[in-house]
Motif scaffolding. Sequence first.
Motif, mmCIF file in Angstrom:
data_model
loop_
_atom_site.group_PDB
_atom_site.id
_atom_site.type_symbol
_atom_site.label_atom_id
_atom_site.label_comp_id
_atom_site.label_asym_id
_atom_site.label_seq_id
_atom_site.Cartn_x
_atom_site.Cartn_y
_atom_site.Cartn_z
ATOM 1 N N SER A 25 -54.921 64.339 48.410
ATOM 2 C CA SER A 25 -53.839 64.945 49.193
ATOM 3 C C SER A 25 -52.558 64.134 49.050
ATOM 4 O O SER A 25 -51.471 64.699 48.895
ATOM 5 N N GLU A 26 -52.680 62.819 49.115
ATOM 6 C CA GLU A 26 -51.509 61.957 48.983
ATOM 7 C C GLU A 26 -50.846 62.133 47.625
ATOM 8 O O GLU A 26 -49.616 62.202 47.512
ATOM 9 N N ASN A 27 -51.649 62.203 46.585
ATOM 10 C CA ASN A 27 -51.104 62.375 45.234
ATOM 11 C C ASN A 27 -50.401 63.721 45.086
ATOM 12 O O ASN A 27 -49.365 63.831 44.422
ATOM 13 N N SER A 28 -50.979 64.751 45.704
ATOM 14 C CA SER A 28 -50.374 66.073 45.608
ATOM 15 C C SER A 28 -49.018 66.108 46.288
ATOM 16 O O SER A 28 -48.083 66.758 45.812
ATOM 17 N N LYS A 29 -48.879 65.398 47.391
ATOM 18 C CA LYS A 29 -47.586 65.349 48.074
ATOM 19 C C LYS A 29 -46.569 64.535 47.269
ATOM 20 O O LYS A 29 -45.387 64.861 47.243
ATOM 21 N N ARG A 30 -47.039 63.492 46.611
ATOM 22 C CA ARG A 30 -46.130 62.603 45.888
ATOM 23 C C ARG A 30 -45.680 63.203 44.557
ATOM 24 O O ARG A 30 -44.495 63.158 44.221
ATOM 25 N N THR A 31 -46.607 63.750 43.803
ATOM 26 C CA THR A 31 -46.273 64.285 42.466
ATOM 27 C C THR A 31 -46.952 65.633 42.267
ATOM 28 O O THR A 31 -47.883 65.748 41.462
ATOM 29 N N PRO A 32 -46.508 66.670 42.971
ATOM 30 C CA PRO A 32 -47.218 67.955 42.904
ATOM 31 C C PRO A 32 -47.208 68.608 41.534
ATOM 32 O O PRO A 32 -48.156 69.303 41.180
ATOM 33 N N ASP A 33 -46.145 68.400 40.759
ATOM 34 C CA ASP A 33 -46.007 69.124 39.493
ATOM 35 C C ASP A 33 -46.544 68.364 38.288
ATOM 36 O O ASP A 33 -46.500 68.877 37.159
ATOM 37 N N LYS A 34 -47.030 67.149 38.490
ATOM 38 C CA LYS A 34 -47.572 66.397 37.359
ATOM 39 C C LYS A 34 -48.992 66.845 37.048
ATOM 40 O O LYS A 34 -49.745 67.251 37.927
ATOM 41 N N LEU B 28 -52.885 66.881 36.270
ATOM 42 C CA LEU B 28 -54.026 66.121 36.774
ATOM 43 C C LEU B 28 -55.252 66.334 35.897
ATOM 44 O O LEU B 28 -55.788 65.388 35.335
ATOM 45 N N PHE B 29 -55.709 67.583 35.748
ATOM 46 C CA PHE B 29 -56.904 67.868 34.961
ATOM 47 C C PHE B 29 -56.516 68.494 33.618
ATOM 48 O O PHE B 29 -55.697 69.413 33.559
ATOM 49 N N LEU B 30 -57.124 67.982 32.543
ATOM 50 C CA LEU B 30 -56.986 68.559 31.212
ATOM 51 C C LEU B 30 -58.389 68.932 30.745
ATOM 52 O O LEU B 30 -59.271 68.078 30.680
ATOM 53 N N PHE B 31 -58.577 70.211 30.407
ATOM 54 C CA PHE B 31 -59.920 70.638 30.015
ATOM 55 C C PHE B 31 -59.816 71.875 29.136
ATOM 56 O O PHE B 31 -59.196 72.882 29.511
ATOM 57 N N GLU B 32 -60.400 71.792 27.933
ATOM 58 C CA GLU B 32 -60.446 72.913 27.009
ATOM 59 C C GLU B 32 -59.066 73.545 26.842
ATOM 60 O O GLU B 32 -58.889 74.756 26.960
ATOM 61 N N ASN B 33 -58.093 72.677 26.613
ATOM 62 C CA ASN B 33 -56.705 73.088 26.384
ATOM 63 C C ASN B 33 -56.044 73.710 27.611
ATOM 64 O O ASN B 33 -54.977 74.310 27.520
ATOM 65 N N ARG B 34 -56.680 73.565 28.787
ATOM 66 C CA ARG B 34 -56.066 74.022 30.027
ATOM 67 C C ARG B 34 -55.502 72.829 30.772
ATOM 68 O O ARG B 34 -56.029 71.725 30.697
ATOM 69 N N VAL B 35 -54.437 73.079 31.522
ATOM 70 C CA VAL B 35 -53.775 72.031 32.272
ATOM 71 C C VAL B 35 -53.657 72.461 33.722
ATOM 72 O O VAL B 35 -53.197 73.566 34.014
ATOM 73 N N LEU B 36 -54.076 71.592 34.632
ATOM 74 C CA LEU B 36 -53.942 71.849 36.061
ATOM 75 C C LEU B 36 -53.152 70.715 36.688
ATOM 76 O O LEU B 36 -53.446 69.544 36.464
ATOM 77 N N THR B 37 -52.152 71.067 37.485
ATOM 78 C CA THR B 37 -51.319 70.067 38.147
ATOM 79 C C THR B 37 -51.973 69.603 39.446
ATOM 80 O O THR B 37 -52.938 70.212 39.934
ATOM 81 N N HIS B 38 -51.418 68.542 40.021
ATOM 82 C CA HIS B 38 -51.913 68.057 41.305
ATOM 83 C C HIS B 38 -51.853 69.162 42.355
ATOM 84 O O HIS B 38 -52.802 69.339 43.141
ATOM 85 N N ALA B 39 -50.754 69.890 42.386
ATOM 86 C CA ALA B 39 -50.608 70.950 43.387
ATOM 87 C C ALA B 39 -51.639 72.051 43.180
ATOM 88 O O ALA B 39 -52.238 72.553 44.147
ATOM 89 N N GLN B 40 -51.865 72.440 41.928
ATOM 90 C CA GLN B 40 -52.848 73.485 41.646
ATOM 91 C C GLN B 40 -54.251 73.042 42.028
ATOM 92 O O GLN B 40 -55.015 73.817 42.620
ATOM 93 N N VAL B 41 -54.600 71.803 41.704
ATOM 94 C CA VAL B 41 -55.922 71.287 42.054
ATOM 95 C C VAL B 41 -56.067 71.189 43.562
ATOM 96 O O VAL B 41 -57.111 71.543 44.133
ATOM 97 N N ASN B 42 -55.013 70.740 44.232
ATOM 98 C CA ASN B 42 -55.073 70.602 45.687
ATOM 99 C C ASN B 42 -55.279 71.965 46.351
ATOM 100 O O ASN B 42 -56.051 72.095 47.311
ATOM 101 N N THR B 43 -54.589 72.981 45.834
ATOM 102 C CA THR B 43 -54.783 74.337 46.354
ATOM 103 C C THR B 43 -56.198 74.812 46.114
ATOM 104 O O THR B 43 -56.825 75.426 46.994
ATOM 105 N N ARG B 44 -56.725 74.513 44.929
ATOM 106 C CA ARG B 44 -58.101 74.901 44.613
ATOM 107 C C ARG B 44 -59.087 74.198 45.550
ATOM 108 O O ARG B 44 -60.057 74.802 46.011
ATOM 109 N N ILE B 45 -58.850 72.934 45.850
ATOM 110 C CA ILE B 45 -59.724 72.209 46.775
ATOM 111 C C ILE B 45 -59.704 72.876 48.144
ATOM 112 O O ILE B 45 -60.758 73.098 48.772
ATOM 113 N N ASP B 46 -58.520 73.220 48.636
ATOM 114 C CA ASP B 46 -58.414 73.871 49.944
ATOM 115 C C ASP B 46 -59.130 75.218 49.933
ATOM 116 O O ASP B 46 -59.770 75.607 50.924
ATOM 117 N N ASN B 47 -59.043 75.945 48.816
ATOM 118 C CA ASN B 47 -59.734 77.231 48.723
ATOM 119 C C ASN B 47 -61.240 77.054 48.757
ATOM 120 O O ASN B 47 -61.959 77.849 49.381
#
Length: 1001
Positions: free
Chosen positions: A450-459, A461-480
């Motif tokens: 959560s702290e990382n998402s607030k600090r750098t939401p657009d950077k 975070l996850f790279l997998f099979e040529n897909r990119v997920l930002t801190h904000a996207q991952v944080n939203t996915r966690i909440d979901n």
Amino acid sequence: MVGLPGLPDISGAVERVVATAQNGLEVLRFGGFDTGTEPAPFTVVETEKMFRLRRYFPDTPGDGPQIVLVPPMMVSANVYDVTEHNGAVSILHRNGITPWVIDFGSPDSEEGGMERTLADHVVAVSRAIDLIIEGTGRDVHLGGYSQGGMFAYQTAAYRRSKGIASLVTFGSPVDVLAALPLGLPADLVVPGAELLADKVFSRLWVPGWMARTGFQLADPVKTARSRIDFLRRLHDRDALLPREDQRRFIEVEGWVAWSGPAVAELLRQFVVHNRMMSGGFVIHGDLVSLTEITCPVLAFVGEADDIGQPLAVRGILRAAPSASVFESRVPVGHFGLVVGSTAGAHTWPTTAEWVLWRDGTGEKPPLVEEMHETQDPHGSGVSLSSRITHGLGSVADAGAGVSRELIGMANSLQRTSRAIAQESVRTVPRLLRLGQIQTGTRISLGKLMSENSKRTPDKELFLFENRVLTHAQVNTRIDNVVAGLIQCDIRPGVHIGVMMDTRPSALVVVAALSRLGAVAVMLAPDGDVAEMMRLGNCSVVVTDPNHLDIATKHSDRVLVLGGGDSRAITSADGASVVDMEQIDPDAVRIPSWYRRDPGLAGDLAFILFNRARGKLAPWPVTNHRFAISAFGAASAAGLTDRDTVYCLPPLHHASGLLTTLGATVVGRSRIALSARIDAETFAAEVQRYGVTVVSYTWTMLRDVIRSEDFRINQYNPIRLFMGSGMPSGLWAEVVEGFPRARVLEFFATADGSAILANVSGDKIGSMGQALPETNPVEVAAYDVTADRLIVDDSGFVRRTGVDEVGLLLARARHRFDASSTVLRDVFVPRDRWEVTGNLFKRDANGELWFQGSVAGVIRTSTGPIYAPPIEFALSQVRGVDQVVAYGVGDPGRQVAVAAVTTRQLGERSESLTITALRIGLGGLPAEQRPHLIWVADEIGVSDSYRPIAATLARRGLPRPGARVWYRDAAGRYRRYTRTAAAEANWVGPSPTHTESSEVGG
């Protein structure tokens, strides 16, 4: 008669003043002289939001080679047509080449221009290439000046060179941090660039006048001298006219605005992270690396270029190892590469010759040569003599050049101290935070994310099979996922099994359970799942489709999340299966009891498993224990947001959950995940993701490093391998194969009381010392046979001497973490120490060396034998692939056995000789060597790649044969024959080992 002195030519002086005034007035009114030149004819063949595509000389057929030229973001597209006859497009056209130019326009006058990103430009160039290929039916040559050349490289990588006949760049840096403009040290520039990217250009843009000023300030002496020379010749219009078009372009007309997001992305990706070299830059969600460039490359190098410095430009040789790379050296500065008399005589004719040569209609250009690695990896590549020779020879400028060289020398001399200082800046805050954690401190994996998402939401975070997920996207996915868990009646404190592959969905599930306050029980699918669920006190399992069958066999309530081989989710007999992907998080009613990230340091967060005395045992991990590992590993590895960590271990292993996931979250690093571990995938993904740190467990890297198919760019970005359990032989090969990287080996006790790390990596096999801010450790004298600590004359326990095997104890400082036996008054009155159950010895430098667990000691009739030193020695023997040491028989009468496998040499196995065994084990005392050594066909490994000895131990002693050796009374090894077996009279289970082939001795 004496002659009068000569009178001044008053009329000439007056004419000069008048001419100066007239010419000056024209310059003031119109910005310069009217030279009468006409731009080369062109038509705009396509207009799109990002660009207009110009085709020059539209009246000619254009059946020959096609070249498209890309300008930098801050320079007008007219840079390729500054002078009427010596401009790029004119010279190329005269050589039968059709020139195309991409015109991005000026963002401040284009719709949506101020929101343009760097990736938008790359995608626009790619789109223009498709248009030209569609219209002409020919592949194109792609060229670019300065940053336009960087766009060209990025586009070629983005397209995997599809449709590109060759690349031509002019003063375009690739290894940006190797040689920054003005010789500025990278250690000073990077923090400033990061600040500008995050705080300034994310909100502001750069107008054209500021871009012009910045370019001129890059060489203030030359700029001032040019202006003074212009004013001195202002009276002589004819002398100024030949260079007037060039002057007006530089001084007035040639500059356009930069959009703030594009500048920020440029600074962040290609200055701060230097991802032109490391790979892993992102273009509209796709991961890109220059290693994917396969077309030929010609790089023009300005010998006096202080902006695109030669060393930075030549970085393309290391960044694109699959391409044939050539260069052409030009005795000019940055702008002179593409505009001016030298460009007209050298750059553009050579470019035309190159294009014709690559198209098979011309000879190799005489001014083109293969690019070779620079001999000076620390200098800029712009020599002082080049600066003086090519117009930078004034005393002031020479002094500036010398100063830059001296700055470089000072930077080199201070590199070590600066690195230490930077490491302190990163490490100290982490260690301070770790030291301040108390029982009631709120800290957890979910809270850190959560702290990382607030600090750098657009950077990213996850790279997998040529897909990119930002801190904000991952944080939203966690909440979901939290909402989905709540919908499935999961509450705080409940133990939930997790059985998933190492994918983004798995990391999200673990973080979601942490955010909810539940306990994640990490299940190994290849283990005793039923026993793990019983010990972990869990009945509900969260799984992915790949493990659905296993999960439904052991649980009557299964929650399925994420992708996998199939999304066909069906309920098994007697089991309730819920597809959580079908739950709408917005429709879930969040109860009043829900509190985001409630975890306290003393709360149980995870349950892992290990084996103690041959039995499966739970390994409870509190949030504090997680924090110790996460902060400690991040500090030891020096992780920052400039790192990309390749997460290979499974999450149910401590290296995957604590060392890798925890440390990367603390370091705010990117996490790259892989669907498989093999040589080809490893080499490709390291470059595609820009991997700087590789995490591992045990022999995980064996199938990569020792594969005959393993090929990787020697300039890959990896700086560190971190994990636990790597055999010493494999460790040595990793260091040899990656000479610019080191291995950071961790050791953690099952209860978390001690965490060790070999931070320096200098001693292969050493476990190092305790991490700062973790529990201090001591090695206590210990009688293995009697299973007791040894007390000295004072009545306290004696500390071991150098190279003496003893029991590792960890100081008990946090009562809420003490899950093992705690002893008091051990070394001094009122001290408290936790018993780890592991044996170590300490060398003269204080480094700790693992000797095995107390339960794992091989107890023979002549005394204890320790398995790890045997495995350490044999793994370094030439020809040995894997090795395990184990005991066979009853304690007190066990036989020490070492099983090895040999490496494959094509169709056959490498031979193993008695001489090699003798040399390999020569460092061990005779009584510490195994009684038997045999060559096995295979040694199984767990899903965390740990070699499994238990299976071999249950099979008993190996049969006598050509692939078995025994230790005689003198400690030497001989062939193990039936006679030798009878004479030894070893007692153990009935032998069942057989040999399928002979091994040379």
